[in-house]
Design a protein around this motif. Structure first.
Motif, mmCIF file in Angstrom:
data_model
loop_
_atom_site.group_PDB
_atom_site.id
_atom_site.type_symbol
_atom_site.label_atom_id
_atom_site.label_comp_id
_atom_site.label_asym_id
_atom_site.label_seq_id
_atom_site.Cartn_x
_atom_site.Cartn_y
_atom_site.Cartn_z
ATOM 1 N N PRO A 109 55.042 -32.968 -1.097
ATOM 2 C CA PRO A 109 53.845 -33.217 -1.922
ATOM 3 C C PRO A 109 52.685 -33.750 -1.089
ATOM 4 C CG PRO A 109 55.464 -34.960 -2.234
ATOM 5 C CD PRO A 109 56.132 -33.911 -1.399
ATOM 6 N N GLU A 169 51.627 -38.871 -3.925
ATOM 7 C CA GLU A 169 52.560 -39.277 -4.977
ATOM 8 C C GLU A 169 52.094 -38.801 -6.349
ATOM 9 O OE1 GLU A 169 53.099 -43.445 -4.775
ATOM 10 O OE2 GLU A 169 54.134 -43.421 -2.846
ATOM 11 N N ALA A 181 53.595 -34.919 -7.182
ATOM 12 C CA ALA A 181 54.968 -34.821 -6.684
ATOM 13 C C ALA A 181 55.875 -33.968 -7.554
ATOM 14 C CB ALA A 181 55.566 -36.219 -6.550
#
Length: 801
Positions: A543, A546, A549
Motif C-alpha cells: 500500500p 495506511e 491498505a
C-alpha cells in the motif's frame, strides 16, 4: 505554450493563412489550441502625449489634474491617479473612443467633479507588458500625437497544449516544422553556428552520469550585462515573458526558439571547477525564485569545488550564482538530463520551470551543442565579450532513436489508397525523417515517440488528414450487450437519484483497514451486503499509505467520509449517493474473489431549507430513505426486515417483492458524534444487478378502475416485537382477490402501561376492496374483510380493539 505568429513567420511564410485556418490545421493534426489572443496596442486612438502640467485634485488626495499635449493643437485635461510620472514625461494617452478591449471604451466624463477628457495608460492597459508600477514612461524622442500602433508591433498569440509525447513542439522551430508539413510550405533557412568542441578536462566532472550523461559549458568573458535590444524584448514580451537582462533573455530566447533549456552562471561565483553530483541528504539550496529547499540524495546539483550548490540540475538556477549587472564573465551551460529523475525531483520540491517542463518530457540530446552555439553567438552580439576557446564537453550525447521500417502494404491498407507513396514520403521528410534503404527511415533525435511502423503511419495519416481517408464500411446493427444494458440502467439510476435531489460522490476504492476519522470505526461495521468473515478483506500487498491498505468491501465508508466533510463545512441537509465496485474474498478467502457493483445512498439533516413559516425544520428519517428506494423500483413492494448489526441501530435487510436487494441502517449516536452530526444519519447499499433484474421488462399501465371501491379500517393490538413486514407478509399470503390496496396509518404505544400494556402496540390499517367487473355490495366487502381479520388473528395472534 504560447506561440507568436510573428515569430513563426521568421521560419515560415504563413501570410496566406488566416489564424482560424491555422487553428483548424493544428487541431485536426492532434495539437490542441487552447486559445488565440491578439497582443499589442488595441486602438489607433492611443497616442503619444506629453504631460505639461499636473496639479492636485481639489477633492481627492490621490488624484492629480493633468494637462497633456496629445498633438491636437491644444492641451487636453485628464485626471490621473498614478504617481510615477513628472511634468515633461511622455506617456500613452487613450483618447475618447479608444477601445481598450473587453468592451472598455474611453469616454469623456468627470472624476470627483473634475472634467477628464481621456485616460493616461499603463503598459498593461494597452496590450503591452508592465515594466513599472504606474504609467508607461515613453522615450523622450517619441513624436507627440503619433499613434502607438505605429510604434509597437502587434502580434497574435496561439496558446497550445502539447501532449507529453511531443516535446519537439515546445519551440517555435518545432512548431514551424509541424506547420511546414501541414501546409506543404518550405521552411526558411535558419542558420545555427557550429560549435567547436574540446574535452572538459578537470573543469567539468559528472559524478552522476545516470542523471546527467552529457554536459557542456562555454566560457564567455568581458560581457556587459544590461537591457536587451528591442527585437529581443519584443519577442519575449509577445509570449508573456518579462525581459530581465540581455544574457538571461538570450537563454530564454534560445529555449523558445529551439526548445532546449540553457543556464548562464556568473563565472566569478564559481569556485574552481564544476561537479554534477547528487545532493547530500538535508543539503540546502537557495533557488533563483527565492525559495529555500532542503534536498535529498535523489536530487541533482550543479556545484563547484567548494561544494556550493549553483543550480538544481535541469530545474532552476541558484540565487547566489545567477547573472546580474556586475557580471563580466559567464559560463553557459547546455546539457541533457534524464527525464524521469527531473520529473521526480521537480514534483518532490514543487519547483517547476520552463526548463523542467521540457527536460522531464525528454529534450533532444543532439541539440545540446546547437543551442549552446546559437546562444553564445547571440550573447556576444548583444552583450559583447569574447568566447574563450571551444565548447567544453563531458560525457556523451545518448542516442535514443533507431531506424523504423515503413510497411508499404500496411500503409496502403490502413490509408485505403487515399495517398500515394511519394506523398507519404514527402510528409515524413518534412517532419524531419530521412529515408534509408529497404524502406527504413532514420528517426530524428527530437522525435523520441516514433519507434514502430504504425507510428509512421499515424504521422502520415494525421498530416494527410483523416477526413481524406474514405470509409469502406457502413455501420451495422449490433444487438445490445449485457454490458450496454448494465451501463444504461446505471445511468438511469443516477438520473433518478439526481432528480430526487441527491449529489453523486466518487471516492477512492482503497480505504484504511481501521480508522476513526474518514471511515467507519471497524471494517465489520462497513455495512456490507452480508456480514464479513475472517479473511474476507482484500489487503493491498504494497500500500502507498495506511489510508489505502484495503480494497473497499463496501461503499459506505467513503460515503460517510463525504458526509463528515460536508457536516464540518456547515451543510444542513445531506443527500449523497455513490455507484461503484466493492471487493471481498468469498468465504473467507477460500474461493475466488468477488467483485460486485452497488449503489450506496446516504441521507440526513433537514428535509427542506429553513423557512419563516416553520419554527423547526422537519428532519429526515428512515421512511424518507425507504421512499427513495421505492422510487427506484416503483413496481415493487419495498420492505425493511430487521437484521441486527454491531455498531448500528435500526438495521434491516431491504426486500423488494420479498427478494433481498441490499441493506439499510442508521449510524449509531456515538458514530454521529464522531462525525460532528447532531442529526441521525441513514445509509443504504443496494446491489445493482438485483435492481436491474427487478426493473427489467416493460412497465405496465393499468386502466383506471371502472367501479368504485370500498374501504375498511382495523385497529390491531399486537406484541411490541411484531414487525410490520410480518403483517404485510400475512396479508399477502391470505391472497384475498377483492383486496387491491392496504397501508398502515397509525401506530400507538404506551411505555407507562396506563392506556396500553407496555409490551403491546396498537397498529391501525386501512384496506381497500374493489371488483374489476362490478360494484361490490356491502355484505361482500364485510365478508372479505372478516376473513382477512380472522387470518391475521390466527397467524399473528393479534386482537382487535
Amino acid at each position: 505554450m504560447n506561440v507568436s505568429f510573428n515569430w513563426l513567420n521568421d521560419h515560415l511564410d504563413l501570410s496566406d493563412y488566416s489564424i482560424q485556418q491555422l487553428d483548424d490545421l493544428l487541431t485536426f493534426a492532434g495539437v490542441e489550441v487552447e486559445g488565440i489572443s491578439a497582443s499589442g496596442v488595441p486602438s489607433d486612438k492611443i497616442v503619444v502625449a506629453q504631460v505639461k502640467e499636473a496639479v492636485q485634485h481639489p477633492d481627492a488626495d490621490k488624484l492629480k489634474v493633468c494637462k497633456v499635449d496629445a498633438g491636437e493643437g491644444e492641451l487636453r485635461q485628464i485626471v490621473c491617479g498614478a504617481k510615477n510620472y513628472k511634468v515633461g514625461d511622455k506617456v500613452p494617452c487613450a483618447l475618447p473612443g479608444a477601445d481598450l478591449g473587453g468592451g472598455f471604451v474611453i469616454k469623456e466624463g468627470k472624476l470627483r467633479g473634475v472634467e477628464s477628457l481621456g485616460m493616461l495608460c499603463a503598459a498593461g492597459e494597452i496590450g503591452l507588458i508592465d515594466m513599472e508600477d504606474g504609467l508607461m514612461i515613453l522615450p523622450e524622442d517619441y513624436e507627440i500625437g503619433k499613434p502607438l500602433v505605429e510604434i509597437f508591433s502587434s502580434d497574435t498569440i496561439i496558446e497550445v497544449e502539447v501532449t507529453p509525447n511531443r516535446p519537439d513542439l515546445l519551440s517555435h522551430t518545432g512548431m514551424a516544422r509541424e506547420l511546414s508539413a501541414l501546409t506543404g510550405k518550405e521552411r526558411k533557412p535558419f542558420e545555427i553556428p557550429s560549435a567547436g568542441t574540446a574535452a572538459a578536462g578537470d573543469f567539468i566532472k559528472i559524478s552522476a552520469a545516470d542523471r546527467c550523461p552529457y554536459y557542456t559549458g562555454v566560457k564567455i568573458s568581458g560581457v556587459k550585462v544590461g537591457d536587451s535590444p528591442e527585437w529581443l524584448k519584443t519577442k519575449l514580451e509577445a509570449i508573456g515573458l518579462k525581459p530581465i537582462n540581455n544574457v538571461v533573455d538570450i537563454t530564454n530566447y534560445v529555449l523558445h526558439e529551439l526548445g532546449h533549456p540553457l543556464h548562464a552562471f556568473d563565472a566569478a561565483k564559481i569556485s574552481g571547477n564544476l561537479d554534477i553530483r547528487l545532493a547530500k541528504d538535508g543539503e540546502e539550496f537557495n533557488a533563483l525564485d527565492g525559495g529555500k529547499l532542503k534536498l535529498t540524495e535523489d536530487d541533482l546539483l550543479i556545484s563547484d569545488d567548494a561544494g556550493n550548490a549553483l543550480a538544481l540540475g535541469g530545474i532552476m538556477g541558484g540565487e547566489d550564482s545567477g547573472v546580474n549587472e556586475a557580471t563580466t564573465d559567464i559560463v553557459l551551460e547546455s546539457a541533457y538530463f534524464t527525464p524521469s529523475f527531473i520529473r521526480r525531483s521537480s514534483r518532490r520540491t514543487a519547483l517547476s520551470s520552463d526548463s523542467s517542463y521540457r527536460f522531464e518530457r525528454g529534450s533532444d540530446p543532439q541539440s545540446v551543442l546547437a543551442a549552446s552555439a546559437l546562444a553564445a553567438k547571440l550573447i556576444v552580439e548583444v552583450a559583447g565579450g569574447t568566447i574563450e576557446g571551444d565548447t567544453l564537453i563531458a560525457g556523451e550525447a545518448p542516442v535514443l532513436t533507431a531506424p523504423v521500417k515503413l510497411d508499404i502494404a500496411k500503409l496502403e491498407q490502413l490509408m485505403g489508397g487515399s495517398i500515394t507513396l511519394d506523398e507519404a514520403k514527402s510528409i515524413l521528410t518534412k517532419l524531419g525523417l530521412t529515408e534509408g534503404a529497404n524502406d527504413e527511415w532514420e528517426i530524428p533525435s527530437f522525435r523520441l515517440d516514433l519507434v514502430r511502423h504504425i507510428d509512421l503511419v499515424e504521422e502520415i495519416a494525421r498530416v494527410h488528414g483523416l477526413d481524406k481517408v474514405e470509409s469502406r464500411f457502413l455501420g451495422s446493427y449490433v444487438e445490445e450487450s449485457d454490458v450496454d444494458k448494465a451501463y444504461d440502467f446505471q445511468m438511469k439510476v443516477k438520473q433518478q437519484l439526481a432528480a430526487l435531489g441527491f449529489y453523486e460522490a466518487q471516492t477512492i476504492k482503497l480505504i484504511a483497514e481501521s480508522s476513526n476519522d474518514n471511515t467507519v470505526a471497524q471494517m465489520k461495521d462497513a455495512l456490507p451486503l452480508r456480514p464479513l468473515m475472517d479473511g474476507d478483506l482484500i489487503k493491498v500487498a504494497l500500500p502507498l499509505s495506511e489510508d489505502h491498505a484495503v480494497m473497499r468491501p463496501s461503499l459506505v465508508p467513503g460515503l460517510v467520509a463525504v458526509a463528515a466533510r460536508n457536516i464540518r463545512q456547515g451543510k444542513k441537509a445531506l443527500r449523497f449517493f455513490e455507484m461503484g465496485r466493492q471487493f471481498r474474498n468469498a468465504g473467507g478467502g477460500k474461493a475466488k474473489d468477488l467483485e460486485s457493483d452497488s449503489v450506496a445512498i446516504l441521507i440526513s439533516g433537514d428535509k427542506a431549507p429553513i423557512h419563516w413559516s416553520k419554527k423547526q425544520p422537519d428532519v429526515t428519517d428512515l421512511y424518507d430513505l425507504k421512499a427513495v428506494i421505492s422510487a427506484l423500483l416503483p413496481q415493487a413492494k419495498i420492505q425493511l426486515k430487521k437484521q441486527d448489526r454491531e455498531g448500528y441501530i435500526l438495521c434491516a435487510n431491504v426486500l423488494a417483492d420479498d427478494k433481498p436487494i441490499g441493506a439499510f441502517a442508521q449510524l449509531s449516536p456515538a458514530r454521529c458524534r464522531e462525525l460532528d452530526s447532531t442529526k441521525p444519519i441513514y445509509v443504504a447499499e443496494l446491489e445493482l444487478a438485483k435492481l436491474q433484474q427487478l426493473a427489467s421488462g416493460l412497465d405496465k399501465v393499468e386502466d383506471l378502475p371502472h367501479f368504485p371501491g370500498s374501504s375498511r379500517d382495523a385497529a390491531m393490538e399486537a406484541p411490541a416485537t411484531l414487525e410490520n413486514a410480518a403483517i404485510e407478509q400475512a396479508i399477502k399470503k391470505h391472497n384475498e382477490m377483492l383486496l387491491v390496496d392496504y397501508h398502515c396509518f397509525d401506530v400507538f404505544t404506551d411505555p407507562t402501561g396506563e392506556k396500553l400494556a407496555a409490551d403491546k402496540k396498537s397498529i391501525a390499517y386501512s384496506f381497500l376492496y374493489r371488483s374489476p367487473d362490478r360494484t361490490l355490495k356491502a355484505k361482500e366487502v364485510d365478508e372479505a374483510h372478516q376473513k382477512l381479520l380472522d387470518t391475521l388473528q390466527k397467524k399473528l395472534g393479534v386482537s382487535y380493539r
